[in-house]
Design a protein around this motif. Structure first.
Motif, PDB file in Angstrom:
ATOM      1  N   MET A  80      62.847  -5.233 -17.422  1.00  0.00           N
ATOM      2  CA  MET A  80      62.655  -4.596 -18.501  1.00  0.00           C
ATOM      3  C   MET A  80      63.763  -4.793 -19.626  1.00  0.00           C
ATOM      4  N   LYS A  81      63.541  -5.178 -20.955  1.00  0.00           N
ATOM      5  CA  LYS A  81      64.671  -5.252 -21.682  1.00  0.00           C
ATOM      6  C   LYS A  81      65.231  -3.953 -22.294  1.00  0.00           C
TER       7      LYS A  81
ATOM      8  N   LYS B 158      66.080  -2.825 -25.168  1.00  0.00           N
ATOM      9  CA  LYS B 158      65.157  -2.429 -26.079  1.00  0.00           C
ATOM     10  C   LYS B 158      64.215  -1.604 -25.823  1.00  0.00           C
ATOM     11  N   ASP B 159      63.374  -2.184 -24.850  1.00  0.00           N
ATOM     12  CA  ASP B 159      62.119  -1.545 -24.448  1.00  0.00           C
ATOM     13  C   ASP B 159      62.477  -0.177 -23.622  1.00  0.00           C
TER      14      ASP B 159
ATOM     15  N   ARG C 276      63.213   2.243 -26.310  1.00  0.00           N
ATOM     16  CA  ARG C 276      61.781   2.866 -26.929  1.00  0.00           C
ATOM     17  C   ARG C 276      61.232   4.011 -26.181  1.00  0.00           C
ATOM     18  N   PHE C 277      61.134   3.457 -24.741  1.00  0.00           N
ATOM     19  CA  PHE C 277      60.546   4.060 -23.727  1.00  0.00           C
ATOM     20  C   PHE C 277      61.317   5.668 -23.602  1.00  0.00           C
TER      21      PHE C 277
ATOM     22  N   THR D  25      64.621  -0.289 -12.433  1.00  0.00           N
ATOM     23  CA  THR D  25      64.439  -0.054 -13.631  1.00  0.00           C
ATOM     24  C   THR D  25      64.060   1.265 -14.049  1.00  0.00           C
TER      25      THR D  25
ATOM     26  N   MET E 110      50.789   7.351 -23.447  1.00  0.00           N
ATOM     27  CA  MET E 110      50.769   6.078 -23.855  1.00  0.00           C
ATOM     28  C   MET E 110      49.494   5.710 -24.535  1.00  0.00           C
TER      29      MET E 110
ATOM     30  N   LEU F 295      53.761  -6.216 -19.432  1.00  0.00           N
ATOM     31  CA  LEU F 295      54.698  -7.405 -20.193  1.00  0.00           C
ATOM     32  C   LEU F 295      55.794  -6.674 -20.358  1.00  0.00           C
ATOM     33  N   VAL F 296      55.987  -5.541 -20.663  1.00  0.00           N
ATOM     34  CA  VAL F 296      57.237  -4.925 -20.922  1.00  0.00           C
ATOM     35  C   VAL F 296      58.241  -4.815 -19.755  1.00  0.00           C
ATOM     36  N   LEU F 297      57.575  -4.464 -18.541  1.00  0.00           N
ATOM     37  CA  LEU F 297      58.448  -4.496 -17.237  1.00  0.00           C
ATOM     38  C   LEU F 297      58.775  -6.048 -16.760  1.00  0.00           C
ATOM     39  N   LYS F 298      57.925  -7.080 -17.319  1.00  0.00           N
ATOM     40  CA  LYS F 298      58.514  -8.226 -17.026  1.00  0.00           C
ATOM     41  C   LYS F 298      59.460  -8.845 -17.882  1.00  0.00           C
ATOM     42  N   GLY F 299      59.561  -8.416 -19.016  1.00  0.00           N
ATOM     43  CA  GLY F 299      60.744  -8.380 -20.200  1.00  0.00           C
ATOM     44  C   GLY F 299      60.078  -9.688 -21.121  1.00  0.00           C
ATOM     45  N   VAL F 300      58.775  -9.411 -21.469  1.00  0.00           N
ATOM     46  CA  VAL F 300      58.229 -10.620 -22.387  1.00  0.00           C
ATOM     47  C   VAL F 300      58.773 -10.086 -23.616  1.00  0.00           C
TER      48      VAL F 300
ATOM     49  N   ARG G  43      54.133 -10.332 -26.632  1.00  0.00           N
ATOM     50  CA  ARG G  43      53.591  -9.118 -25.890  1.00  0.00           C
ATOM     51  C   ARG G  43      52.460  -8.638 -26.825  1.00  0.00           C
TER      52      ARG G  43
END
Lengths: 437, 234
Positions: free
Chosen positions: A1-2, A4-5, A8-9, A341, B102, B112-117, B122
């Motif tokens: 998980m990046k 940035k995400d 956001r989360f 994470t 959500m 997709l977020v968890l995978k870092g796409v 996404r």
């Protein structure tokens, strides 16, 4: 998980519990501001003490004394040989202080000095130049205001202090003294000296005026004459007071100036090895710094308690956040979120709370500090009828204090968020999916 | 695709050393081939959900081996299991298990977020997937604003978003009406036939089991193989 995400989360999670999050941020803000403000008092006292010491002396200055007897030319030569000694300032006191210009008279502190050494030691002139010939002198910045017409008897009687000062000012010499010729009266200051003897005079020319002292309340009305002039006038003075003959070669003040402040310690040691007594601002500052470092550490420790109390709030908020979001955590884990994470998301959240708290706390502390320093002298003057010293500050926040406070607050914040974040990673997926948590 | 060998499991209830051991599964052997739809049927408490939870990695196996896609998963650490789940498995739950805070879009996007796409990829993939399940008009709706059938479609979209070769479904139609149930079953058949996705479905509903190529019954923790309805097409 990046990142940035995650950001956001976390942002959306924080938005959902705005009130609770802001209350926690407020607690952190107060804790951080309290820590900085409390320590800033210690820093202010330390700064005032150091400024006070520094206003009298230079960092690279070492005062020299001899245990047995006064310092003489031989000692000066000895000191000049030491490595990293930039200059040796030596002054001889001249026990005649009266000088006049027409109807104006002053009683000034007169010293003779080796002018090249003084120049090397860092003597700065506001205007004019260094003396080149025997009868040229340098005067202090305030010499002119002390040079006054004779004061009539009972001149200031019945006046307030302010009025008296104003009247005295009217009597002072108000023109430029540079290149003026003063009359130096060969009269020994001691009252027991022969007063019936004929008083000889020497004409001296003002060729330089010293810089204004750094402290506004310091008055410099001294006169610096050449060694040659002293050699000429001392026999005249000795005629009035034979005692003076005995001390003619001795220096009243000897100061060593090192190339840099870093050399002071080593040079001091060498001077001590040669059998002299030394005193430097560095040694005084060392003692002072040890004392104040302990004092400041104590204040930071007490301030830290407030941060710890605030951290309980963060712990509580984060624990509640984890409990409330257990189902979401479970779903995320069920899909494929790793414990790392999950942990990072919650640590980031507590980090943000801490960051906001630290940011606002620091800002608040700066505002309070500014306000206190601005308002306190006014309050003291208004209600206590006393004027605090000109450079007085109650609170001083250097960058180092801000850095210390930010480090403490952020560390405590992350530590308090650590356990809830770790707890989040242990959420049981099945219990969460069954809404059993 | 899935190979379960000699898998036994017992729940331990109560305090340590004084705990009651309740055996749930006994020496289970199960093999699911690639492209198969296998239904595990059984009564409540028979152990079918436990078997699925063991295969999902939600509970750690005590004895026996589980191999998925050629990978021995029964000994994986929690982190490695999570990574494996994200990469290889899709999940459909009876109660949908959507995150209420959500939107439908965000729920589908989550793997997709968890995978870092990247955000751009996404967006493309999520919108395509929502369109595929017929919910592109509902992307900004929260789960609470969707019907049961729509929520299950969001859940399926989320399960499919990373193109997993295997989907594990636990009572997928349990919360749906008959129309939505029929729609879902048709969709599962379509995914299996067109995309070759393997399904392992836990159900006690014979309608659901009817779409399976193979039915496996669990009774009192013992597995009993049913009639083979399907031959793996190569």
């Amino acid at each position: 998980m990046k990142f940035k995400d995650k950001h956001r989360f976390v942002k959306s999670n924080m938005k959902r519990n705005k009130t609770r999050v802001w209350m926690t941020i407020l607690a952190s803000t107060m804790g951080c501001a309290f820590l900085i403000m409390l320590a800033s008092v210690g820093f202010a006292i330390h700064k005032t003490a150091i400024d006070d010491v520094m206003s009298y002396r230079l960092m690279n200055e070492i005062e020299i004394q001899k245990e047995n007897g006064p310092l003489v030319e031989k000692d000066v030569k000895n000191l000049e040989k030491i490595k990293n000694v930039k200059a040796v300032s030596r002054k001889k006191y001249v026990p005649a202080s009266e000088m006049s210009l027409g109807e104006y008279t002053v009683y000034a502190e007169v010293n003779s000095a080796n002018i090249p050494s003084e120049r090397k030691a860092g003597l700065q002139l506001e205007k004019g130049r260094m003396p080149k010939s025997k009868n040229e002198v340098i005067i202090g910045h305030h010499f002119a205001q002390e040079l006054r017409k004779e004061m009539p008897e009972n001149f200031t009687e019945g006046m307030s202090e302010e009025e008296a000062q104003k009247k005295m000012k009217e009597l002072a010499y108000d023109r430029d003294l540079l290149n003026q010729t003063l009359t130096y009266h060969m009269k020994v200051d001691q009252p027991e000296s022969k007063t019936d003897a004929e008083i000889k005079t020497v004409q001296v020319k003002v060729v330089g005026i010293k810089e204004k002292p750094k402290k506004e309340w310091m008055i410099d009305s001294s006169v610096l004459i050449t060694d040659d002039l002293r050699d000429e006038i001392m026999p005249l003075l000795s005629e009035m007071d034979p005692e003076l003959k005995n001390n003619d070669d001795s220096y009243s003040s000897v100061k060593v100036y090192t190339s840099s402040a870093e050399d002071v310690k080593a040079v001091s040691e060498k001077i001590k090895d040669k059998g002299y007594l030394t005193y430097s601002v560095v040694s005084e500052l060392k003692e002072l710094n040890i004392y104040f470092t302990l004092f400041k550490a104590g204040l930071i420790f007490i301030g830290g308690i407030a941060v710890l109390i605030a951290s309980i709030g963060i712990f509580n908020t984060m624990t509640m956040a984890v409990t409330e979001r257990s189902q979401d955590i479970g779903i995320m884990k069920a899909i494929g979120a790793t414990p790392k994470t999950i942990k990072r998301i919650f640590l980031l959240e507590s980090g943000y709370i801490g960051l906001w708290g630290v940011g606002l706390g620091t800002l608040l502390a700066y505002l309070i500090s500014y306000g206190v320093n601005f308002a306190l002298p006014i309050i003291v003057e208004q209600f206590m009828n006393e004027k605090p010293p000109e450079d007085f500050i109650l609170s001083y926040i250097p960058w180092s204090l801000t850095a210390i406070a930010v480090t403490i607050c952020m560390s405590v914040t992350l530590l308090s968020g650590w356990r809830p974040a770790a707890k989040a990673t242990t959420v049981d997926v099945l219990k969460a999916l069954r809404r059993d948590v | 695709m899935i190979s379960v060998r000699d898998l036994s499991y017992a729940f331990k209830i109560g305090k340590k050393e004084k705990e009651n051991v309740i055996p749930v599964l006994h020496h289970v052997d199960l093999h699911v081939a690639e492209g198969e739809i296998v239904a595990i049927i059984g009564r409540s408490g028979s152990g079918k959900s436990t078997l699925l939870n063991l295969i999902s990695g939600y509970i750690k196996s005590q004895t026996g081996d589980i191999v998925i896609n050629g990978k021995q998963v029964s000994k994986l650490s929690e982190s490695k299991w999570a990574e494996f789940r994200l990469e290889h498995l899709g999940f459909i739950f009876q109660s949908f298990q959507l995150i209420p805070s959500m939107t439908a879009y965000e729920n589908v996007e989550l793997p997709l977020v968890l995978k870092g796409v990247s955000e751009k990829d996404r967006k493309d993939q999520t919108l395509r997937m929502l369109k595929r399940v017929g919910l592109d008009q509902y992307q900004s709706h929260y789960p609470g604003e969707l019907s049961g059938g729509q929520q299950q479609r969001v859940s399926i979209a989320r399960a499919l978003i990373l193109n997993p070769p295997l989907i594990l479904a636990d009572e997928p139609t349990g919360s749906l009406d008959s129309e939505n149930e029929r729609e879902l079953l048709n969709f599962i058949k379509e995914l299996n036939e067109k995309d070759g996705i393997t399904f392992l479905i836990i159900t006690h509903d014979h309608e659901v089991a009817s779409i399976a190529h193979r039915k496996v019954e669990i009774r009192d923790g013992y597995l009993r193989e049913g009639s083979m309805l399907y031959e793996v097409q190569r």
